[in-house]
Structures are given as C-alpha cells and as structure tokens.
Enzyme design. Structure first.
Site, PDB file in Angstrom:
ATOM      1  N   ASP A 112      33.160  17.583  33.780  1.00  0.00           N
ATOM      2  CA  ASP A 112      33.136  18.741  34.666  1.00  0.00           C
ATOM      3  C   ASP A 112      34.134  19.683  34.704  1.00  0.00           C
ATOM      4  O   ASP A 112      34.509  20.030  35.595  1.00  0.00           O
ATOM      5  CB  ASP A 112      32.849  18.043  36.091  1.00  0.00           C
ATOM      6  CG  ASP A 112      32.209  19.027  37.143  1.00  0.00           C
ATOM      7  OD1 ASP A 112      31.564  20.041  36.731  1.00  0.00           O
ATOM      8  OD2 ASP A 112      32.386  18.698  38.538  1.00  0.00           O
ATOM      9  N   ASN A 121      38.382  23.198  38.911  1.00  0.00           N
ATOM     10  CA  ASN A 121      39.117  21.989  38.574  1.00  0.00           C
ATOM     11  C   ASN A 121      40.278  22.061  37.552  1.00  0.00           C
ATOM     12  O   ASN A 121      40.978  21.153  37.086  1.00  0.00           O
ATOM     13  CB  ASN A 121      38.084  20.911  37.799  1.00  0.00           C
ATOM     14  CG  ASN A 121      37.251  20.247  38.788  1.00  0.00           C
ATOM     15  OD1 ASN A 121      37.177  20.270  39.756  1.00  0.00           O
ATOM     16  ND2 ASN A 121      36.066  19.898  38.101  1.00  0.00           N
ATOM     17  N   ASP A 148      40.068  16.381  39.426  1.00  0.00           N
ATOM     18  CA  ASP A 148      38.746  15.774  39.689  1.00  0.00           C
ATOM     19  C   ASP A 148      38.274  15.101  38.318  1.00  0.00           C
ATOM     20  O   ASP A 148      37.248  15.701  37.712  1.00  0.00           O
ATOM     21  CB  ASP A 148      37.956  16.671  40.285  1.00  0.00           C
ATOM     22  CG  ASP A 148      36.360  16.117  40.655  1.00  0.00           C
ATOM     23  OD1 ASP A 148      36.184  15.008  40.513  1.00  0.00           O
ATOM     24  OD2 ASP A 148      35.458  17.200  41.146  1.00  0.00           O
TER      25      ASP A 148
END
Length: 172
Positions: free
Chosen positions: A12, A17, A30
């Site tokens: 992701d 992030n 994350d």
C-alpha cells in the site's frame, strides 16, 4: 529495499504512507496490509484481494496475484509520477475503472504534463511502472540508483522499450 530484504511487501505504498521527518529522512508508514513476498512464509495479514489503494496498485495486485517486491516498485513509480506531475498516473471515474486502466492502459509520459522534466525521468517511470513485472526494476535499490543517475545526468538502466515490448503492449 530493507523491507524487501526481510521478504516483506508493503502492498500500500502511496504518498500518505511516505513520511519525511525533521532530519529530511524518508520513513515508510502503515504496514497494516503488508505480506510475505511470494515464495516465502504465509502472508502476514489479510488476503491478496484486500490489499492496496487502487491508483497505486500494480497490475499483478489488481489481478490478485501473490505479493512481490515489484508490486511495491510499481507503487513507488506511481507515487513519484504524481509527485512530479501533480496528477495520478492512472485515473478513472471509480475504483473499477481505475483497476481496468491499470491493467490495460500504458502509463502516460510525465513530460507530456511537465515538459521541463529531464527525458530520462520518463524512461525511469516507465520502467518502474511497466505492466509486466519482469520489465520493472528488480529491486528498489536499482530504482533508487537510476533516480540518482537522472539527477546526475548519467546513463540509466532504463532504456526505451524494445519493439517486442511495444508489440506485446499493443496486443494486450
């Protein structure tokens, strides 16, 4: 590169992030849907189909394949594209149309939107976001090295696509 060396795919990677601390160091945040890279131990979290933010997912993630380091490299390329141009590399009206675009449409050149960018950056972005994982950088370090080469105006590993690659892309 460190996560990949530990056989972990983030799954992701996106602008929100990637954090920069006061010392100007990039920190990856994350790891909530991180997973073991295919061919290693079982996944760390949920299944493959629950992973990722559509605009940054690799074609292999979209297809639900097992996690690979090259998926994260694609996502980093998509993030860099957006940072350089101000728009997402792949856009669509909704989630399903974005996923369709990822697997079917070539990535537009960044210089189309920002002609002042060096020509080599398009080669690097195209390599990092190649539809076929085998055409991408094998490691995040190779990607990083090519970005440094662009900054230093040195030759890159990334080269214009071959006729075979262009034909394969056209037939797909």
């Amino acid at each position: 590169e460190y996560a990949h060396d530990q056989k972990v795919a983030h799954r992701d990677l996106k602008p929100s992030n990637l954090l920069i601390n006061p010392q100007a160091e990039l920190k990856l945040a994350d790891f909530g849907i991180a997973a073991s890279i295919a061919g290693t131990a079982s996944t760390l979290t949920m299944g493959v189909l629950e992973a990722g933010t559509p605009s940054y997912m690799s074609p292999q993630q979209v297809e639900g394949r097992l996690p690979q380091a090259t998926d994260d490299i694609y996502s980093l390329g998509a993030t860099l594209y957006e940072m350089l141009t101000g728009v997402a590399a792949i856009e669509g009206e909704d989630g399903p149309s974005v996923l369709s675009e990822i697997t079917n449409r070539p990535v537009p050149t960044a210089r189309r939107l920002k002609p002042e960018l060096p020509p080599a950056i398009d080669l690097v972005l195209q390599k990092s976001m190649a539809k076929d994982k085998d055409d991408r950088y094998a490691t995040a370090l190779e990607f990083s090295d090519d970005l440094q080469a662009v900054l230093e105006q040195r030759p890159t590993l990334a080269q214009p696509p071959s006729m075979v690659s262009l034909l394969r892309q056209w037939t797909n």
